[in-house]
Design a protein around this motif. Structure first.
Motif, PDB file in Angstrom:
ATOM      1  N   SER A   1       9.638  45.295  38.645  1.00 32.46           N
ATOM      2  CA  SER A   1       8.922  44.600  39.714  1.00 32.46           C
ATOM      3  C   SER A   1       7.463  44.336  39.361  1.00 32.46           C
ATOM      4  O   SER A   1       6.698  43.872  40.198  1.00 32.46           O
ATOM      5  N   TYR A   2       7.072  44.604  38.140  1.00 34.04           N
ATOM      6  CA  TYR A   2       5.692  44.444  37.698  1.00 34.04           C
ATOM      7  C   TYR A   2       5.475  43.095  37.033  1.00 34.04           C
ATOM      8  O   TYR A   2       6.399  42.451  36.541  1.00 34.04           O
ATOM      9  N   CYS A   3       4.217  42.702  36.967  1.00 34.18           N
ATOM     10  CA  CYS A   3       3.804  41.690  35.998  1.00 34.18           C
ATOM     11  C   CYS A   3       3.696  42.381  34.637  1.00 34.18           C
ATOM     12  O   CYS A   3       3.099  43.465  34.531  1.00 34.18           O
ATOM     13  N   MET A   4       4.241  41.750  33.608  1.00 36.77           N
ATOM     14  CA  MET A   4       4.084  42.220  32.237  1.00 36.77           C
ATOM     15  C   MET A   4       3.506  41.068  31.432  1.00 36.77           C
ATOM     16  O   MET A   4       4.044  39.956  31.471  1.00 36.77           O
ATOM     17  N   GLY A   5       2.415  41.330  30.726  1.00 38.79           N
ATOM     18  CA  GLY A   5       1.737  40.226  30.075  1.00 38.79           C
ATOM     19  C   GLY A   5       1.274  40.511  28.666  1.00 38.79           C
ATOM     20  O   GLY A   5       1.184  41.668  28.245  1.00 38.79           O
ATOM     21  N   TRP A   6       0.984  39.434  27.958  1.00 42.53           N
ATOM     22  CA  TRP A   6       0.361  39.478  26.642  1.00 42.53           C
ATOM     23  C   TRP A   6      -1.010  38.823  26.727  1.00 42.53           C
ATOM     24  O   TRP A   6      -1.175  37.799  27.417  1.00 42.53           O
ATOM     25  N   PHE A   7      -1.940  39.372  25.960  1.00 48.91           N
ATOM     26  CA  PHE A   7      -3.322  38.931  25.977  1.00 48.91           C
ATOM     27  C   PHE A   7      -3.852  38.952  24.551  1.00 48.91           C
ATOM     28  O   PHE A   7      -3.250  39.552  23.669  1.00 48.91           O
ATOM     29  N   ARG A   8      -5.001  38.325  24.346  1.00 52.39           N
ATOM     30  CA  ARG A   8      -5.648  38.425  23.044  1.00 52.39           C
ATOM     31  C   ARG A   8      -7.158  38.343  23.214  1.00 52.39           C
ATOM     32  O   ARG A   8      -7.653  37.796  24.196  1.00 52.39           O
ATOM     33  N   GLN A   9      -7.842  38.905  22.228  1.00 55.86           N
ATOM     34  CA  GLN A   9      -9.298  38.842  22.200  1.00 55.86           C
ATOM     35  C   GLN A   9      -9.728  38.559  20.781  1.00 55.86           C
ATOM     36  O   GLN A   9      -9.573  39.411  19.890  1.00 55.86           O
ATOM     37  N   GLY A  10     -10.240  37.344  20.583  1.00 54.44           N
ATOM     38  CA  GLY A  10     -10.718  36.941  19.271  1.00 54.44           C
ATOM     39  C   GLY A  10     -12.128  37.412  19.015  1.00 54.44           C
ATOM     40  O   GLY A  10     -12.823  37.856  19.941  1.00 54.44           O
ATOM     41  N   PRO A  11     -12.596  37.327  17.779  1.00 50.91           N
ATOM     42  CA  PRO A  11     -13.964  37.770  17.437  1.00 50.91           C
ATOM     43  C   PRO A  11     -15.010  37.042  18.270  1.00 50.91           C
ATOM     44  O   PRO A  11     -15.050  35.804  18.291  1.00 50.91           O
ATOM     45  N   GLY A  12     -15.830  37.801  18.972  1.00 47.38           N
ATOM     46  CA  GLY A  12     -16.886  37.217  19.776  1.00 47.38           C
ATOM     47  C   GLY A  12     -16.427  36.514  21.039  1.00 47.38           C
ATOM     48  O   GLY A  12     -17.205  35.787  21.661  1.00 47.38           O
ATOM     49  N   LYS A  13     -15.178  36.720  21.412  1.00 54.71           N
ATOM     50  CA  LYS A  13     -14.640  36.038  22.596  1.00 54.71           C
ATOM     51  C   LYS A  13     -14.222  37.041  23.658  1.00 54.71           C
ATOM     52  O   LYS A  13     -14.033  38.224  23.378  1.00 54.71           O
ATOM     53  N   GLU A  14     -14.059  36.548  24.882  1.00 55.24           N
ATOM     54  CA  GLU A  14     -13.550  37.380  25.961  1.00 55.24           C
ATOM     55  C   GLU A  14     -12.031  37.510  25.840  1.00 55.24           C
ATOM     56  O   GLU A  14     -11.366  36.684  25.212  1.00 55.24           O
ATOM     57  N   ARG A  15     -11.502  38.555  26.456  1.00 54.65           N
ATOM     58  CA  ARG A  15     -10.070  38.735  26.470  1.00 54.65           C
ATOM     59  C   ARG A  15      -9.426  37.593  27.256  1.00 54.65           C
ATOM     60  O   ARG A  15      -9.894  37.225  28.323  1.00 54.65           O
ATOM     61  N   GLU A  16      -8.325  37.085  26.717  1.00 50.15           N
ATOM     62  CA  GLU A  16      -7.663  35.897  27.251  1.00 50.15           C
ATOM     63  C   GLU A  16      -6.203  36.223  27.572  1.00 50.15           C
ATOM     64  O   GLU A  16      -5.488  36.762  26.734  1.00 50.15           O
TER      65      GLU A  16
END
Length: 122
Positions: A31-46
Motif C-alpha cells: 500500500s506504499y509508494c515505492m520510488g527511484w531517485f537520483r542525485q547527480g554531481p552538484g544537483k538536487e535529488r530528483e
C-alpha cells in the motif's frame, strides 16, 4: 524497522544498459509508494520513477521511454531497468518507500536506501 537497500550500480558507456535492484524489509509495502531517485554531481535529488498503491507506474519526463520500473515480489523487491544511458544519467541512485498511497512523484519519502552509483562515460 524498515530497511531499504539498492544494488546493481556500475559504469557503462553511452547507450548501454544497467539494472538496479531494491530490497525493502520490515513492513508490507503493497500500500506504499515505492520510488527511484537520483542525485547527480552538484544537483538536487530528483524523483525519476515510482509505483503507487494501485500498481500504477509513473515516470519523470527525463527517463520516460528509457527506464522501466518493476516489482518482483510485491513491492518488497523492485527493479529499475535503464536503457539508452547518457552521460547526464550519471548519479547516485536511490530507492525509497513512503506511507502515501498515491501522488508518489516527489522526494518526500519516509525510508531511504544508501544509494548505488551509476556512471556513464561518453
Amino acid at each position: 524497522q524498515v530497511h531499504v537497500a539498492e544494488s546493481g550500480g556500475g559504469s557503462v558507456q553511452t547507450g548501454g544498459s544497467l539494472r538496479l535492484s531494491c530490497l525493502a524489509s520490515g513492513h508490507a509495502f503493497n500500500s506504499y509508494c515505492m520510488g527511484w531517485f537520483r542525485q547527480g554531481p552538484g544537483k538536487e535529488r530528483e524523483w525519476i520513477a515510482a509505483i503507487d498503491s494501485d500498481d500504477n507506474f509513473i515516470y519523470a519526463d527525463s527517463v520516460k521511454g528509457r527506464f522501466t520500473i518493476s516489482q518482483d515480489n510485491g513491492k518488497n523487491s523492485l527493479s529499475l531497468r535503464m536503457n539508452g544511458l547518457k552521460p547526464e544519467d550519471t548519479a547516485m541512485y536511490y530507492c525509497a518507500a513512503d506511507r502515501r498511497r498515491f501522488y508518489c512523484f516527489n522526494t518526500d519519502y519516509d525510508y531511504w536506501g544508501q544509494g548505488t552509483q551509476v556512471t556513464i562515460s561518453s
